[in-house]
Design a protein around this motif. Sequence first.
Motif, PDB file in Angstrom:
ATOM      1  N   ASN A  78      38.403  -3.744  42.070  1.00 59.71           N
ATOM      2  CA  ASN A  78      37.156  -3.616  41.312  1.00 59.71           C
ATOM      3  C   ASN A  78      36.417  -2.326  41.633  1.00 59.71           C
ATOM      4  O   ASN A  78      35.231  -2.316  41.957  1.00 59.71           O
ATOM      5  CB  ASN A  78      36.252  -4.826  41.563  1.00 59.71           C
ATOM      6  CG  ASN A  78      36.796  -6.078  40.933  1.00 59.71           C
ATOM      7  OD1 ASN A  78      36.877  -6.208  39.712  1.00 59.71           O
ATOM      8  ND2 ASN A  78      37.205  -7.021  41.775  1.00 59.71           N
ATOM      9  N   ASN A  79      37.151  -1.219  41.535  1.00 60.23           N
ATOM     10  CA  ASN A  79      36.572   0.106  41.654  1.00 60.23           C
ATOM     11  C   ASN A  79      37.067   0.955  40.486  1.00 60.23           C
ATOM     12  O   ASN A  79      37.549   0.419  39.486  1.00 60.23           O
ATOM     13  CB  ASN A  79      36.948   0.746  42.998  1.00 60.23           C
ATOM     14  CG  ASN A  79      36.066   0.280  44.132  1.00 60.23           C
ATOM     15  OD1 ASN A  79      34.917   0.679  44.243  1.00 60.23           O
ATOM     16  ND2 ASN A  79      36.611  -0.589  44.991  1.00 60.23           N
ATOM     17  N   LEU A  80      36.930   2.252  40.617  1.00 61.60           N
ATOM     18  CA  LEU A  80      37.349   3.175  39.566  1.00 61.60           C
ATOM     19  C   LEU A  80      38.367   4.174  40.077  1.00 61.60           C
ATOM     20  O   LEU A  80      38.470   5.291  39.558  1.00 61.60           O
ATOM     21  CB  LEU A  80      36.119   3.914  38.994  1.00 61.60           C
ATOM     22  CG  LEU A  80      35.024   3.031  38.391  1.00 61.60           C
ATOM     23  CD1 LEU A  80      33.787   3.871  38.084  1.00 61.60           C
ATOM     24  CD2 LEU A  80      35.523   2.358  37.123  1.00 61.60           C
ATOM     25  N   PHE A  81      39.105   3.798  41.121  1.00 60.08           N
ATOM     26  CA  PHE A  81      40.134   4.694  41.641  1.00 60.08           C
ATOM     27  C   PHE A  81      41.146   5.000  40.531  1.00 60.08           C
ATOM     28  O   PHE A  81      41.504   4.131  39.732  1.00 60.08           O
ATOM     29  CB  PHE A  81      40.855   4.054  42.829  1.00 60.08           C
ATOM     30  CG  PHE A  81      40.011   3.942  44.064  1.00 60.08           C
ATOM     31  CD1 PHE A  81      39.555   5.081  44.711  1.00 60.08           C
ATOM     32  CD2 PHE A  81      39.670   2.708  44.583  1.00 60.08           C
ATOM     33  CE1 PHE A  81      38.773   4.982  45.860  1.00 60.08           C
ATOM     34  CE2 PHE A  81      38.886   2.595  45.716  1.00 60.08           C
ATOM     35  CZ  PHE A  81      38.429   3.731  46.361  1.00 60.08           C
ATOM     36  N   ASN A  82      41.604   6.241  40.486  1.00 60.00           N
ATOM     37  CA  ASN A  82      42.515   6.624  39.412  1.00 60.00           C
ATOM     38  C   ASN A  82      43.652   7.474  39.954  1.00 60.00           C
ATOM     39  O   ASN A  82      43.800   7.680  41.155  1.00 60.00           O
ATOM     40  CB  ASN A  82      41.744   7.368  38.311  1.00 60.00           C
ATOM     41  CG  ASN A  82      40.951   8.549  38.861  1.00 60.00           C
ATOM     42  OD1 ASN A  82      41.376   9.195  39.803  1.00 60.00           O
ATOM     43  ND2 ASN A  82      39.798   8.826  38.273  1.00 60.00           N
ATOM     44  N   GLY A  83      44.461   7.975  39.020  1.00 59.53           N
ATOM     45  CA  GLY A  83      45.610   8.774  39.404  1.00 59.53           C
ATOM     46  C   GLY A  83      46.802   7.913  39.786  1.00 59.53           C
ATOM     47  O   GLY A  83      46.793   6.689  39.652  1.00 59.53           O
ATOM     48  N   VAL A  84      47.817   8.567  40.288  1.00 63.21           N
ATOM     49  CA  VAL A  84      49.044   7.883  40.710  1.00 63.21           C
ATOM     50  C   VAL A  84      48.814   7.242  42.070  1.00 63.21           C
ATOM     51  O   VAL A  84      48.169   7.815  42.941  1.00 63.21           O
ATOM     52  CB  VAL A  84      50.224   8.873  40.759  1.00 63.21           C
ATOM     53  CG1 VAL A  84      51.480   8.195  41.259  1.00 63.21           C
ATOM     54  CG2 VAL A  84      50.441   9.487  39.386  1.00 63.21           C
ATOM     55  N   PHE A  85      49.326   6.043  42.217  1.00 63.02           N
ATOM     56  CA  PHE A  85      49.180   5.328  43.492  1.00 63.02           C
ATOM     57  C   PHE A  85      49.875   6.126  44.587  1.00 63.02           C
ATOM     58  O   PHE A  85      50.986   6.641  44.382  1.00 63.02           O
ATOM     59  CB  PHE A  85      49.800   3.938  43.367  1.00 63.02           C
ATOM     60  CG  PHE A  85      49.192   2.920  44.273  1.00 63.02           C
ATOM     61  CD1 PHE A  85      47.931   2.431  44.018  1.00 63.02           C
ATOM     62  CD2 PHE A  85      49.880   2.451  45.380  1.00 63.02           C
ATOM     63  CE1 PHE A  85      47.356   1.467  44.838  1.00 63.02           C
ATOM     64  CE2 PHE A  85      49.319   1.500  46.210  1.00 63.02           C
ATOM     65  CZ  PHE A  85      48.050   1.004  45.943  1.00 63.02           C
ATOM     66  N   PRO A  86      49.243   6.268  45.773  1.00 65.16           N
ATOM     67  CA  PRO A  86      49.843   7.095  46.838  1.00 65.16           C
ATOM     68  C   PRO A  86      51.236   6.623  47.239  1.00 65.16           C
ATOM     69  O   PRO A  86      51.512   5.432  47.291  1.00 65.16           O
ATOM     70  CB  PRO A  86      48.850   6.935  47.998  1.00 65.16           C
ATOM     71  CG  PRO A  86      47.587   6.486  47.376  1.00 65.16           C
ATOM     72  CD  PRO A  86      47.974   5.673  46.176  1.00 65.16           C
ATOM     73  N   ARG A  87      52.077   7.565  47.512  1.00 67.47           N
ATOM     74  CA  ARG A  87      53.400   7.241  48.034  1.00 67.47           C
ATOM     75  C   ARG A  87      53.291   7.025  49.547  1.00 67.47           C
ATOM     76  O   ARG A  87      52.204   7.049  50.107  1.00 67.47           O
ATOM     77  CB  ARG A  87      54.385   8.373  47.709  1.00 67.47           C
ATOM     78  CG  ARG A  87      54.461   8.661  46.197  1.00 67.47           C
ATOM     79  CD  ARG A  87      55.446   9.770  45.898  1.00 67.47           C
ATOM     80  NE  ARG A  87      56.813   9.357  46.129  1.00 67.47           N
ATOM     81  CZ  ARG A  87      57.573   8.726  45.246  1.00 67.47           C
ATOM     82  NH1 ARG A  87      57.091   8.455  44.050  1.00 67.47           N
ATOM     83  NH2 ARG A  87      58.813   8.370  45.518  1.00 67.47           N
ATOM     84  N   ASN A  88      54.389   6.830  50.186  1.00 71.66           N
ATOM     85  CA  ASN A  88      54.445   6.631  51.638  1.00 71.66           C
ATOM     86  C   ASN A  88      53.806   5.323  52.092  1.00 71.66           C
ATOM     87  O   ASN A  88      53.527   5.153  53.274  1.00 71.66           O
ATOM     88  CB  ASN A  88      53.799   7.804  52.401  1.00 71.66           C
ATOM     89  CG  ASN A  88      54.481   9.112  52.109  1.00 71.66           C
ATOM     90  OD1 ASN A  88      55.692   9.154  51.884  1.00 71.66           O
ATOM     91  ND2 ASN A  88      53.714  10.195  52.096  1.00 71.66           N
ATOM     92  N   PHE A  89      53.538   4.395  51.181  1.00 70.85           N
ATOM     93  CA  PHE A  89      53.014   3.107  51.607  1.00 70.85           C
ATOM     94  C   PHE A  89      54.036   2.346  52.448  1.00 70.85           C
ATOM     95  O   PHE A  89      53.689   1.396  53.148  1.00 70.85           O
ATOM     96  CB  PHE A  89      52.615   2.263  50.384  1.00 70.85           C
ATOM     97  CG  PHE A  89      51.132   2.169  50.202  1.00 70.85           C
ATOM     98  CD1 PHE A  89      50.431   1.066  50.644  1.00 70.85           C
ATOM     99  CD2 PHE A  89      50.425   3.192  49.603  1.00 70.85           C
ATOM    100  CE1 PHE A  89      49.056   0.969  50.488  1.00 70.85           C
ATOM    101  CE2 PHE A  89      49.062   3.117  49.439  1.00 70.85           C
ATOM    102  CZ  PHE A  89      48.364   2.004  49.886  1.00 70.85           C
ATOM    103  N   SER A  90      55.270   2.793  52.388  1.00 72.85           N
ATOM    104  CA  SER A  90      56.298   2.140  53.201  1.00 72.85           C
ATOM    105  C   SER A  90      56.038   2.313  54.696  1.00 72.85           C
ATOM    106  O   SER A  90      56.615   1.599  55.520  1.00 72.85           O
ATOM    107  CB  SER A  90      57.684   2.704  52.853  1.00 72.85           C
ATOM    108  OG  SER A  90      57.706   4.115  53.030  1.00 72.85           O
ATOM    109  N   MET A  91      55.119   3.264  55.047  1.00 75.90           N
ATOM    110  CA  MET A  91      54.781   3.469  56.454  1.00 75.90           C
ATOM    111  C   MET A  91      53.914   2.330  56.993  1.00 75.90           C
ATOM    112  O   MET A  91      53.823   2.132  58.207  1.00 75.90           O
ATOM    113  CB  MET A  91      54.051   4.801  56.633  1.00 75.90           C
ATOM    114  CG  MET A  91      54.892   6.023  56.243  1.00 75.90           C
ATOM    115  SD  MET A  91      53.929   7.539  56.243  1.00 75.90           S
ATOM    116  CE  MET A  91      53.422   7.618  57.955  1.00 75.90           C
TER     117      MET A  91
END
Length: 1014
Positions: free
Chosen positions: A136-149
Amino acid sequence: MAAACGNERSIILFVLLLWGVGLYGTRARALSRETMALLSIKALIIDEGGHLDSWTTAGADLSSAAPCSWKGVACNDSQAVVSLDISGFNLSGSLSPSVGLLSSLVNLSVACNNLSGPLPIEVTQLEDLRYLNISNNLFNGVFPRNFSMLRQLQVLDAFNNNFTGELPLELSLLTGLEHLHLGGNFFSGIIHPQYGNLQSLRYLALSGNGLTGRIPPQLGNLQNLQYMYIGYYNVFEGGIPAEIGRLSNLVRLDIANSCLGGTIPPVLGSLTNLDSLFLQTNNLVGPIPSELGNLTHLKSLDLSNNRLTGTIPAELAALQKLELLNLFLNDLHGGIPSYIGDLPNLQVLTLWENRFEGLIPQHLGRNGQLLEVDLSSNSFTGPIPPDLCKGGKLKRLILLRNRFYGPIPAGLGSCTKLYRLRLGENQLIGPLPPGILALPYISLLEAPSNNLSGTLPAHIPISSSLGSLDLTGNNFEGPLPSSIGNLRQIVDLYLSDNRFSGSIPEAVGKLRNIAKVSLSGNMLTGSMPLALSKCESLTSLDLSRNRLHGEILPQLSNLNVLASLNLSRNNFSGSIPSTLTHMVTLTSADFSFNNLSGIIPSEGQFANFNHTSFDGNPLLCGRQVSCKDVNILNPSEDVPRQSKSLIYGMSGLVVGLFILTVGAIVYVLRNERDKQFLWSLFKVNLLDKRWKLTAFERLDFNVNNVLYCLEDDNVIGKGGSGTVYKGMMPNGKMVAIKKLPAIRKGALEDEDYGFSAEMQTLGNIRHRHIVRLLGCCSNYDTNLLIYEYMPNGSLGELLHGPRGGSLTWAARFRIAREAAMGLCYLHHDCTPMIVHRDVKSNNILLDSNYEAHVADFGLARTLHDAGKSESMSSVAGSYGYIAPEYAYTLKINEKSDIYSFGVVLLELLTGRRPIEPEYGECIDIARWVRKQGQSKKGAIEVVDARMGLGETSKMMQEAMLFLNVALQCIADMPDQRPTMREVVQLLTDIPKAREHVVSATIPHVSSPPDLISI
């Protein structure tokens, strides 16, 4: 640029780290590093509510200023920050990359704010993070990579943001993930089969995106999964994979509104822990599997709006916990099984628009739990069950368009929670149940086209809720009681085609909210009551086919919003009052077959009325009948000379006084101080009026805050629907305020428009691409609608203004798809469906991220029968956008909106307005595009050159497919236009379909329809 930004972030973090290391010892170093990180986070946040005021080191020794006491911050025993929870603080701004310095963070929640920009990639450095909530925010763009960390992550909730691109494949490596919510974003592409590797997952929500492809059968490997939500705006190919039947722990399965085909797999019957199964609004075919009877824990079953056939299986009798059963809008037949009436917990039963027949179980409702029953548009017969409201909980009962007979059950007269009752088009007999007009919450009572009889009760108690009463086409008789004036909130009163007699009571003047009155086809006598002229909200008055006499009231001209007046087939005499010619809103009038005399007025709207409106009045002249002696037919024209002199003298005196008054005001207003004084007096007067604020969500402001914004300097728009102001509330939030006259306050039913239509429509729906109505203020003179503020104005203003050339193809395509999704919601997900009736580029508003929101519902209508047209009293809408069949026949359905949306698509593609002189006389953009696009070259030339697409580019191929969609929408014949759901699908498919474009030539389009064929 991206690399530069990344280097800048690294430098900032490095400087902060050096600063901390260089100043303090081991423990102090850690504390100050986290302190500075939090202060850096605060620096990029706008905190208008002061929630982060405790985040300060003022007056403290930095070496001991641990932030553990700061609001939203929690530490472990070593005083390291392990939790940062600033959710619901109404924050805006962005999330600082410094969050990556909180190396011990386990819990990070910034949910329910207005934070925007990209999610910092530094979040992926928090190796101990287990809980991340940015919903419930307004974050935009492509979801960050490296979440596998983030191998410790258990909860990832990014619901309702603006993320784009494909679903992150890297998330499939987080084998400890238990909760994944990416719904309500703009993710595209497929659901990766690798998501089937998330063996710990208990909650999966991917709904409300733009996902395509097939539902991967690998999801059947998620043996611990309890909740799966993957529908809504995702458009899946194929059907439901049978492997879903292996999810033995599943409690809730929701794949609604996803264009699923095929049949319902019988293997779903093995999901014995399910309490909710939602498969509505798809293209599922075949019968309801009898295996669903194995779902003995099921509470909610919604299979509505599909193409299911067959009967309701007998095996569903085992669903003893069932509370909701929705099967409407299918092709089911047979009767309602008797066991349906035995289900002990059943609350909602909606079976409308099928082919059901036979008797309803007469014990339906004896469980005392029913809240809603809708069996309309079937072929049910027999009596209405007597105990539908036995528990006193029933709120909605819709049984119209069947063949029910017998009386209306007496128990409905004491059904205190009932607010909507529709029994029209049956064969019911007998009187209205005593007390039914006095129910405390009843807002709509309809029973037209039956054989009901009796009289209206002589003593109707004051009602603050009844908004629409329709008893048309029955056998009611007797007088209209004066207590009818107690229906203070009534908006629509339809009593035509009965046997009412006597005079119309003066008490109708108490109905200050009344908008439509139809008393035609009765045996009413007497004269027209003067009190009718006090009904200032009246838009339609039909007194035709009665025995009324006397003169037509000149005071009807006080009805400033009256649009339709029918006084035909009565015994009215005298002349047609000249005052009626000043009624600019009057678009339809019928005075035929009375005893009227004198000259037919030719001024104002009367010049547009057909001569048949005056037929059957032998003493009327001026149209087809010549007036040989005007003074005889209209003695008022022969005014004595002395009287004329007196009139001229009085007129001169009035004009003189007016000039003196204006001069005095001008003199006073030369002084700025006096201006402020007069304005303060005006505001005191304004604020002293009795205002009522209705909130549709939690508000941090009051009526006075709104009223103080109504200044000329704040005007951002004016139009036929009202004046729009912008205003800042005490919390710093910007709102838009639409000011309307008090026309339809309290209206509740199908023909609503203006204030009521907009309030009732927007107040009850929530959708990402529908402008949000925050609340409304009203008094006897004025209505104010309060919306979320859209800083980038309307699409029309942007597209056709100086900045129109900067609107890229990608932006135009995205706006088109978002607006289509908003309209699709109105047409397919609202019950009853909503037809906007004024779709145009100026009614598509753009927020700070240029996201589209459909707005201005002042002309909206609800339609209870999709695909069927309803007649309007006049054409409404905007020139250039109006569908041809609407202009010709005054009939609308959802296809009228689709034509208008097709014009919007042409605007986006061409950059041109719907009407421009260069198109030629009587040619709009639709005809111009058809004419220009009969060749490949011509088709390309209609595309806005400012976008610079290039004749052979992939974007031009997309533009040609886009043009084909627009042309389908503006097909002359309504049945040739796609549905709004199909429009969304067509637009969604364009990027992948461009590879198959063979020709850019516009296809042949049928010629304008013959009037007879419509």
